[in-house]
Design a protein around this motif. Sequence first.
Motif, mmCIF file in Angstrom:
data_model
loop_
_atom_site.group_PDB
_atom_site.id
_atom_site.type_symbol
_atom_site.label_atom_id
_atom_site.label_comp_id
_atom_site.label_asym_id
_atom_site.label_seq_id
_atom_site.Cartn_x
_atom_site.Cartn_y
_atom_site.Cartn_z
ATOM 1 N N ARG A 1 0.812 -1.218 0.000
ATOM 2 C CA ARG A 1 0.000 0.000 0.000
ATOM 3 C C ARG A 1 0.844 1.267 0.000
ATOM 4 N N VAL B 1 0.976 8.500 -6.988
ATOM 5 C CA VAL B 1 -0.088 7.758 -6.310
ATOM 6 C C VAL B 1 -0.900 8.743 -5.483
ATOM 7 N N TYR C 1 -3.671 9.312 -2.465
ATOM 8 C CA TYR C 1 -4.197 8.672 -1.256
ATOM 9 C C TYR C 1 -5.358 9.487 -0.686
ATOM 10 N N TRP D 1 -4.613 5.134 -5.523
ATOM 11 C CA TRP D 1 -4.694 4.754 -6.936
ATOM 12 C C TRP D 1 -3.536 5.404 -7.692
ATOM 13 N N SER D 2 -3.151 4.791 -8.796
ATOM 14 C CA SER D 2 -1.922 5.166 -9.493
ATOM 15 C C SER D 2 -2.195 5.952 -10.767
ATOM 16 N N VAL E 1 -5.806 0.456 -9.561
ATOM 17 C CA VAL E 1 -5.102 0.028 -8.356
ATOM 18 C C VAL E 1 -4.102 -1.094 -8.609
ATOM 19 N N ASN F 1 -1.539 -1.548 -5.587
ATOM 20 C CA ASN F 1 -1.658 -0.594 -4.485
ATOM 21 C C ASN F 1 -2.308 -1.203 -3.251
#
Length: 757
Positions: A532, A561, A563, A634-635, A668, A683
């Motif tokens: 994560r 990323v 958050y 998420w990326s 993700v 992730n």
Amino acid sequence: MDNVAKNRLVSTLLLFLLLLVPLGLLFVSGCSSDWQGEATGNIAPIVGFINSPPESTNFSRNSVIYWWGSDPDGIIAFFRYHVATFDELGPDAPEVYIQQVNDTDWTVLEVDVSNSQPGTQDIIKLSADLDDPVNTFVQQYVFLQAFDEEGMGSIIVWRIFGRNDNPPQTILFNPSSADLPFVDAAQAGGVITGVKMRWKGEDLIDFPQDPPPFEFEYRLYGPYNDSIFNLISTQFFTRKYVTSDGNVFNLGDTIIKCDTTITLPQLIVCDTTIDSIPMPPVTTITCDTTTLAPDTAITCDTLVVSLTTPTDARGGLEDFFDIEDTLFTGDSILNAVVFRSTNSIDGGPWVEKTADTIFNVFATYKANIAPAADTTVEMSFVFWIRCRDDAQVPDIVPAFKTVRVLNPRYEREIVIVDGTEYLFTTKWSNRSLHVDSAKGLWYDVIKKWADSREGSSLYLDTSIIANLPGKNYRDYLQTKNTAESVPLATLLKHKLIILYNESAKHAGIDNYVLPNIYKAIDAGVNVWVMMRAAVGPGDRNPLQLNGASPNYARYFGVTQVVYTGWGCHAIGTNCSPQARIEDFIGATARQPGWVDMVVDTFRLRTMLNWSASTDTNLHWYPTQLNYGLPEVGWSIRTFGTELLYKYKSFYGPTHPLGEPFVFEAAPVAHRLNAGLYRTVHCNFSPMVLDILAFQSMADSVLNWLYDPSLGTGAPPAKPRYNDSKLSLTIENARENYRARVEEYERMCGEQEAAGMR
């Protein structure tokens, strides 16, 4: 017209007619083919030197020599010259010696006046003394001859010049730290780079600017294990003292430097007295001169060379690898040359290249160990090199550098690198007592995947590794226990690496395996990241854009990323409103045949540390329905990645905190096929997932990443994977970028997205 003019015109016409009659007879009777008179033979051309530079000039670098030539009855076709030292002439007179020289030993200069190439000058290479190049001028002849278009040569002329030389110095550049230790490869063209070295030559005395091309000779010695290398470095690595006039002295030698400004008559007797009391010692030389009274005393500085001798105008210390020591040359274990420079034209060792990559440096190495043991080794090598200048004088103290090189064998299969911090105070992480649970989870998953492969036995070896600190196992490494990076040699024992971290607040890869993980990928190992906080951490600041390092973006396809800042909202100290928004309840598969991921709430409650007893806001509440895995981001992905999973949120397409917190359907997990390697980035972490669903996902990921051919011989070649997705046109790349911007605008709003443009 008057009568006088008329008479003159008539006379002229009569004369013309009288001359025309015999001329006509000549044409009628035909032309004779014979020339009358004596023919003249071809005259030899003439050649000579121009008085610049004049006779007997001494040079310290190769100079331009000028000459002239002419041909009385034609043109000069070419000049040629030949250089020979006095020693090469021996007892022969110049006119005798030059008649014995083969045509192939001359240097020819064609003359082409139309192209402004008269051939009347050239930089002529003169020889210098290889034993004492600075103090000795080598006298040598330059012979010159001209030839006309019929091949007739002029009388050969010559001029004498002298040449000395200041020896050049070889500069060996340090290899890039990112390349060390080097990783060996059997051949070029694969992923691995081999042993890369760079160098240059310098001759700042003779050529402060615009130096000529230098030639280089170099060798690579090895491989040496630690005991042999220690022996070599102790006995054959030393230092030499090099004086400004090119003389070399060993440690312990005494150097006497005298005042040469005193002019003496013929010296008959010289007595030397060394006074050892002053520091440094002083040498007094007293000379008995018969033509001058009283005797003349010369005071000289005395220097005893040691490791502490300073560098000054007199000279300085240089590192030296004594490869000509008889104890070294006579021992095949020590004198182990694995590579030599070779000129492809003459087969000699001198080349002009200034860089090289050497492959297959373990070709002669034979491991004396059991077949079942680990065979990946890291050993020492010594790269030795010297240059030579335009007078073919070599560096009198060649350069050398020691390097470490890995011989990867990929003899094991899969290794888990667990970066989880197993402490009770680490919130939302695997419990401190559950390292065995994590190890057991991965062991079972890999075993079941291996069992499904016919004839496969790719199990994790969980026996403890004795040579690593902390509680580490052969195929399961806990980096937070060792507080150090995983050795590259350990990684390259395996074909596939799984980077795992159950923590939500501790960044992973850039902290605990860099830079070795990227080198391992370059060496052919594929990698699966499942954590994560691979790019983070993200437990505090909501919607924080955590930028990935350039290397992580390149190898794993992640630039940033995003958050939620779940911990910040849960505590309520810095974020408003206070809310429990842990909403990751699974992931939706995007590849055909892959299954959706589901969070198992029982495992979620029992496997993670939720909080200490005083942090009531972070407790697990049995009556709350929206429990999910905390802080799954998420990326933002790079070009060429393939989406594997999208975020599944408890709240779906809406969120209590508004549109920017809607993570539903965000990327993700994805994979990257770069042609030379494959990686997978997730992730979310596995400990709380439904076991059957995760097993299915792991089967799919491992089947895509695992390369059973790695380590069977040659390194991975280009292209390793022909189905790479990275072959994008410029327009495709632009369209991909526009899609990323639109995706980000939808998730985070117009204002923050403006910063991406």
